[in-house]
Design a protein around this motif. Structure first.
Motif, PDB file in Angstrom:
ATOM      1  N   MET A   1      50.547  32.531  38.288  1.00  0.00           N
ATOM      2  CA  MET A   1      49.192  33.636  39.415  1.00  0.00           C
ATOM      3  C   MET A   1      49.847  33.973  40.616  1.00  0.00           C
ATOM      4  O   MET A   1      50.749  33.868  41.282  1.00  0.00           O
ATOM      5  N   THR A   2      48.938  35.376  40.142  1.00  0.00           N
ATOM      6  CA  THR A   2      49.031  36.278  41.567  1.00  0.00           C
ATOM      7  C   THR A   2      48.300  36.940  41.712  1.00  0.00           C
ATOM      8  O   THR A   2      47.400  35.986  41.660  1.00  0.00           O
ATOM      9  N   ILE A   3      48.752  37.868  43.369  1.00  0.00           N
ATOM     10  CA  ILE A   3      47.134  37.906  44.216  1.00  0.00           C
ATOM     11  C   ILE A   3      45.789  39.069  43.269  1.00  0.00           C
ATOM     12  O   ILE A   3      44.783  38.453  43.395  1.00  0.00           O
ATOM     13  N   GLN A   4      47.110  39.780  42.225  1.00  0.00           N
ATOM     14  CA  GLN A   4      45.737  40.476  41.101  1.00  0.00           C
ATOM     15  C   GLN A   4      44.878  39.949  40.434  1.00  0.00           C
ATOM     16  O   GLN A   4      43.684  40.120  40.184  1.00  0.00           O
ATOM     17  N   GLN A   5      45.365  38.069  40.331  1.00  0.00           N
ATOM     18  CA  GLN A   5      44.771  37.172  38.998  1.00  0.00           C
ATOM     19  C   GLN A   5      43.869  37.028  39.656  1.00  0.00           C
ATOM     20  O   GLN A   5      42.373  37.451  39.909  1.00  0.00           O
ATOM     21  N   MET A   6      44.259  36.955  41.020  1.00  0.00           N
ATOM     22  CA  MET A   6      43.592  36.253  42.356  1.00  0.00           C
ATOM     23  C   MET A   6      41.917  37.290  42.681  1.00  0.00           C
ATOM     24  O   MET A   6      40.840  36.504  42.591  1.00  0.00           O
ATOM     25  N   LEU A   7      42.531  38.364  42.179  1.00  0.00           N
ATOM     26  CA  LEU A   7      40.959  39.122  42.998  1.00  0.00           C
ATOM     27  C   LEU A   7      40.496  39.650  42.119  1.00  0.00           C
ATOM     28  O   LEU A   7      38.874  39.826  41.860  1.00  0.00           O
ATOM     29  N   TYR A   8      41.111  39.590  40.647  1.00  0.00           N
ATOM     30  CA  TYR A   8      39.838  39.560  39.397  1.00  0.00           C
ATOM     31  C   TYR A   8      38.934  38.474  39.085  1.00  0.00           C
ATOM     32  O   TYR A   8      37.488  38.538  38.981  1.00  0.00           O
ATOM     33  N   ALA A   9      39.430  37.307  39.820  1.00  0.00           N
ATOM     34  CA  ALA A   9      38.818  36.389  39.535  1.00  0.00           C
ATOM     35  C   ALA A   9      37.610  36.059  40.163  1.00  0.00           C
ATOM     36  O   ALA A   9      36.390  36.147  40.034  1.00  0.00           O
ATOM     37  N   LEU A  10      37.693  36.694  41.340  1.00  0.00           N
ATOM     38  CA  LEU A  10      36.989  36.358  42.839  1.00  0.00           C
ATOM     39  C   LEU A  10      35.575  36.977  42.734  1.00  0.00           C
ATOM     40  O   LEU A  10      34.828  37.351  42.685  1.00  0.00           O
ATOM     41  N   THR A  11      36.443  38.437  41.894  1.00  0.00           N
ATOM     42  CA  THR A  11      35.220  39.886  41.451  1.00  0.00           C
ATOM     43  C   THR A  11      34.079  39.625  40.517  1.00  0.00           C
ATOM     44  O   THR A  11      33.222  39.368  40.201  1.00  0.00           O
ATOM     45  N   ILE A  12      34.639  38.889  39.120  1.00  0.00           N
ATOM     46  CA  ILE A  12      33.754  38.074  38.699  1.00  0.00           C
ATOM     47  C   ILE A  12      33.286  37.487  38.834  1.00  0.00           C
ATOM     48  O   ILE A  12      31.440  37.520  38.987  1.00  0.00           O
ATOM     49  N   SER A  34      42.042  40.024  29.391  1.00  0.00           N
ATOM     50  CA  SER A  34      43.448  39.573  28.936  1.00  0.00           C
ATOM     51  C   SER A  34      43.900  38.459  30.709  1.00  0.00           C
ATOM     52  O   SER A  34      44.742  37.618  30.302  1.00  0.00           O
ATOM     53  N   ALA A  35      44.036  38.790  31.275  1.00  0.00           N
ATOM     54  CA  ALA A  35      44.128  38.693  32.597  1.00  0.00           C
ATOM     55  C   ALA A  35      44.127  38.019  33.370  1.00  0.00           C
ATOM     56  O   ALA A  35      44.989  36.968  33.654  1.00  0.00           O
ATOM     57  N   ILE A  36      42.356  37.362  32.526  1.00  0.00           N
ATOM     58  CA  ILE A  36      41.448  36.031  33.434  1.00  0.00           C
ATOM     59  C   ILE A  36      42.283  34.982  32.388  1.00  0.00           C
ATOM     60  O   ILE A  36      42.736  33.971  32.372  1.00  0.00           O
ATOM     61  N   GLN A  37      42.261  35.734  31.182  1.00  0.00           N
ATOM     62  CA  GLN A  37      42.488  34.299  29.784  1.00  0.00           C
ATOM     63  C   GLN A  37      44.282  34.146  30.616  1.00  0.00           C
ATOM     64  O   GLN A  37      44.416  32.683  29.988  1.00  0.00           O
ATOM     65  N   GLU A  38      45.235  34.506  30.713  1.00  0.00           N
ATOM     66  CA  GLU A  38      46.589  34.436  30.852  1.00  0.00           C
ATOM     67  C   GLU A  38      46.227  33.581  32.242  1.00  0.00           C
ATOM     68  O   GLU A  38      47.193  32.713  32.612  1.00  0.00           O
ATOM     69  N   LEU A  39      45.471  33.542  32.915  1.00  0.00           N
ATOM     70  CA  LEU A  39      45.460  32.969  34.132  1.00  0.00           C
ATOM     71  C   LEU A  39      45.430  31.429  33.983  1.00  0.00           C
ATOM     72  O   LEU A  39      45.397  30.448  34.623  1.00  0.00           O
ATOM     73  N   GLU A  40      44.335  31.327  32.826  1.00  0.00           N
ATOM     74  CA  GLU A  40      43.353  30.196  32.954  1.00  0.00           C
ATOM     75  C   GLU A  40      44.289  29.128  31.682  1.00  0.00           C
ATOM     76  O   GLU A  40      44.807  28.464  31.737  1.00  0.00           O
ATOM     77  N   ASN A  41      45.026  29.960  31.386  1.00  0.00           N
ATOM     78  CA  ASN A  41      46.453  29.397  30.062  1.00  0.00           C
ATOM     79  C   ASN A  41      47.657  28.676  31.214  1.00  0.00           C
ATOM     80  O   ASN A  41      48.189  27.692  31.360  1.00  0.00           O
ATOM     81  N   GLU A  42      47.519  29.490  32.188  1.00  0.00           N
ATOM     82  CA  GLU A  42      48.719  29.237  33.214  1.00  0.00           C
ATOM     83  C   GLU A  42      48.704  28.014  34.019  1.00  0.00           C
ATOM     84  O   GLU A  42      49.106  26.635  34.262  1.00  0.00           O
ATOM     85  N   ILE A  43      46.950  27.821  34.956  1.00  0.00           N
ATOM     86  CA  ILE A  43      46.487  26.297  35.739  1.00  0.00           C
ATOM     87  C   ILE A  43      46.384  25.705  34.733  1.00  0.00           C
ATOM     88  O   ILE A  43      45.330  24.958  35.202  1.00  0.00           O
ATOM     89  N   GLY A  44      45.560  25.635  33.462  1.00  0.00           N
ATOM     90  CA  GLY A  44      45.286  24.452  32.170  1.00  0.00           C
ATOM     91  C   GLY A  44      44.067  24.163  32.816  1.00  0.00           C
ATOM     92  O   GLY A  44      43.264  23.594  32.174  1.00  0.00           O
ATOM     93  N   ILE A  45      42.944  25.083  33.064  1.00  0.00           N
ATOM     94  CA  ILE A  45      41.620  25.179  33.354  1.00  0.00           C
ATOM     95  C   ILE A  45      40.841  26.114  32.138  1.00  0.00           C
ATOM     96  O   ILE A  45      41.604  27.136  32.465  1.00  0.00           O
ATOM     97  N   THR A  46      39.533  25.530  32.375  1.00  0.00           N
ATOM     98  CA  THR A  46      38.627  27.393  31.911  1.00  0.00           C
ATOM     99  C   THR A  46      38.409  27.862  33.462  1.00  0.00           C
ATOM    100  O   THR A  46      37.165  26.927  33.458  1.00  0.00           O
ATOM    101  N   ILE A  47      38.301  28.396  33.429  1.00  0.00           N
ATOM    102  CA  ILE A  47      37.763  28.970  34.437  1.00  0.00           C
ATOM    103  C   ILE A  47      35.691  29.653  34.885  1.00  0.00           C
ATOM    104  O   ILE A  47      35.381  29.676  35.289  1.00  0.00           O
ATOM    105  N   PHE A  48      35.969  30.414  33.453  1.00  0.00           N
ATOM    106  CA  PHE A  48      34.854  31.547  33.080  1.00  0.00           C
ATOM    107  C   PHE A  48      34.364  30.964  31.480  1.00  0.00           C
ATOM    108  O   PHE A  48      35.568  30.827  30.452  1.00  0.00           O
TER     109      PHE A  48
END
Length: 313
Positions: A1-12, A34-48
């Motif tokens: 998980m990257t800082i950029q992915q955190m920013l993307y998720a919070l902005t959505i 694509s970035a959010i799908q990678e994040l969701e796959n990494e942490i194992g949950i659906t965020i959105f």
């Protein structure tokens, strides 16, 4: 998980739309997806959950976003202090009960900054949301009050949400009404005087008496009207000979012309109470330069109020 992915998720989450978030972030929507799908796959949950009307945060996603929001806020504060100016706007938010001095201070603070470089937010909202906003660092500062009636319950909420209360000023209760109200010319107004007029208060949700924005909320008022915004409150106070109970701190330019405050007169069954108005911050959080300037503007605004409203111990 990257800082950029955190920013993307919070902005959505903030904009409720992939397209709007991508526009805000200056990236194309497929890159964001694509970035959010990678994040969701990494942490194992659906965020959105994706829908035709935008995106919806899942319960697991809401918990995840709350967990990372504070971390990202602290990261952003540190980076803004040391890095060169970037294209992403610095955020600063205040969540507050309906206090005109808080609005006045916000205006005076914001005028000192280039609005092209900052994303400011002033949220007049419920007491519960103020505490939540500061706890999650959606807002850096929250403005609210405590009293003997709600102090124990409020302190419990502060501890549960890891926020700290800082006192600004203490006031007794005043009755806020239109200058042509039948009671407007009285030197003071008691509970019995008010029983034939509607008491207006800001809606806080069910089973939330101790979260009330208005002082003396523990009293039982024969006529009540709930509202959700300042404009409706002002219109009903004028049109229906209504009233509300407040600190007595008003600013004509922000409250509207023609509204006045009259001291509340206590009696044996309906005593007065002390409002201790203050601000809350996240425990152990680093106060930003903008936040410190906002608090300076608060002090300057309160220094100009009518001293008769201040409670002297």
């Amino acid at each position: 998980m990257t800082i950029q992915q955190m920013l993307y998720a919070l902005t959505i989450e903030e904009y409720g739309s992939m397209n709007k978030a991508a526009e805000k972030l200056y990236i194309v929507q497929p890159t964001l997806t694509s970035a959010i799908q990678e994040l969701e796959n990494e942490i194992g949950i659906t965020i959105f959950m994706r829908t035709n009307k935008g995106v919806i945060v899942t319960p697991e996603g809401a918990e995840f976003l709350d967990d990372i929001r504070g971390f990202y806020r602290q990261y952003d504060i540190v980076m803004q202090k040391y890095k060169d100016e970037g294209s992403y706007k610095r955020k600063f938010g205040v969540s507050t009960q309906h206090y005109t001095f808080a609005v006045r201070a916000f205006v005076d603070m914001a005028k000192e900054y280039d609005m092209n470089q900052f994303d400011f937010a002033l949220r007049e909202t419920t007491t519960q949301n103020i505490i939540k906003d500061v706890s999650t660092l959606k807002s850096e500062i929250g403005i609210l009050y405590i009293s003997e009636h709600n102090k124990k319950a409020m302190n419990k909420l502060f501890n549960e949400h890891a926020v700290e209360f800082h006192s600004l000023i203490k006031c007794r209760a005043f009755v806020y009404l239109w200058h042509e109200h039948p009671l407007a010319k009285q030197d003071s107004i008691g509970f019995e005087d008010l029983k034939n007029y509607p008491c207006l208060y800001f809606e806080q949700g069910e089973n939330s008496e101790f979260l009330a924005e208005e002082i003396l909320s523990e009293n039982i008022y024969p006529q009540t009207i709930r509202v959700t915004d300042r404009s409706t409150m002002l219109n009903l106070v004028k049109a229906m000979n209504g009233y509300t109970l407040c600190s007595g701190i008003i600013w004509g330019d922000y409250n509207g012309d023609g509204y006045i405050v009259v001291p509340y007169r206590e009696d044996e069954e309906n005593p007065n109470s002390i409002m201790e108005i203050g601000y809350i911050t996240k425990k152990n959080a680093v106060m930003s330069k903008i936040g410190m300037q906002y608090l300076e503007e608060i002090d300057a605004a309160l220094a100009q109020i009518d001293k008769s409203v201040i409670y002297e111990e």
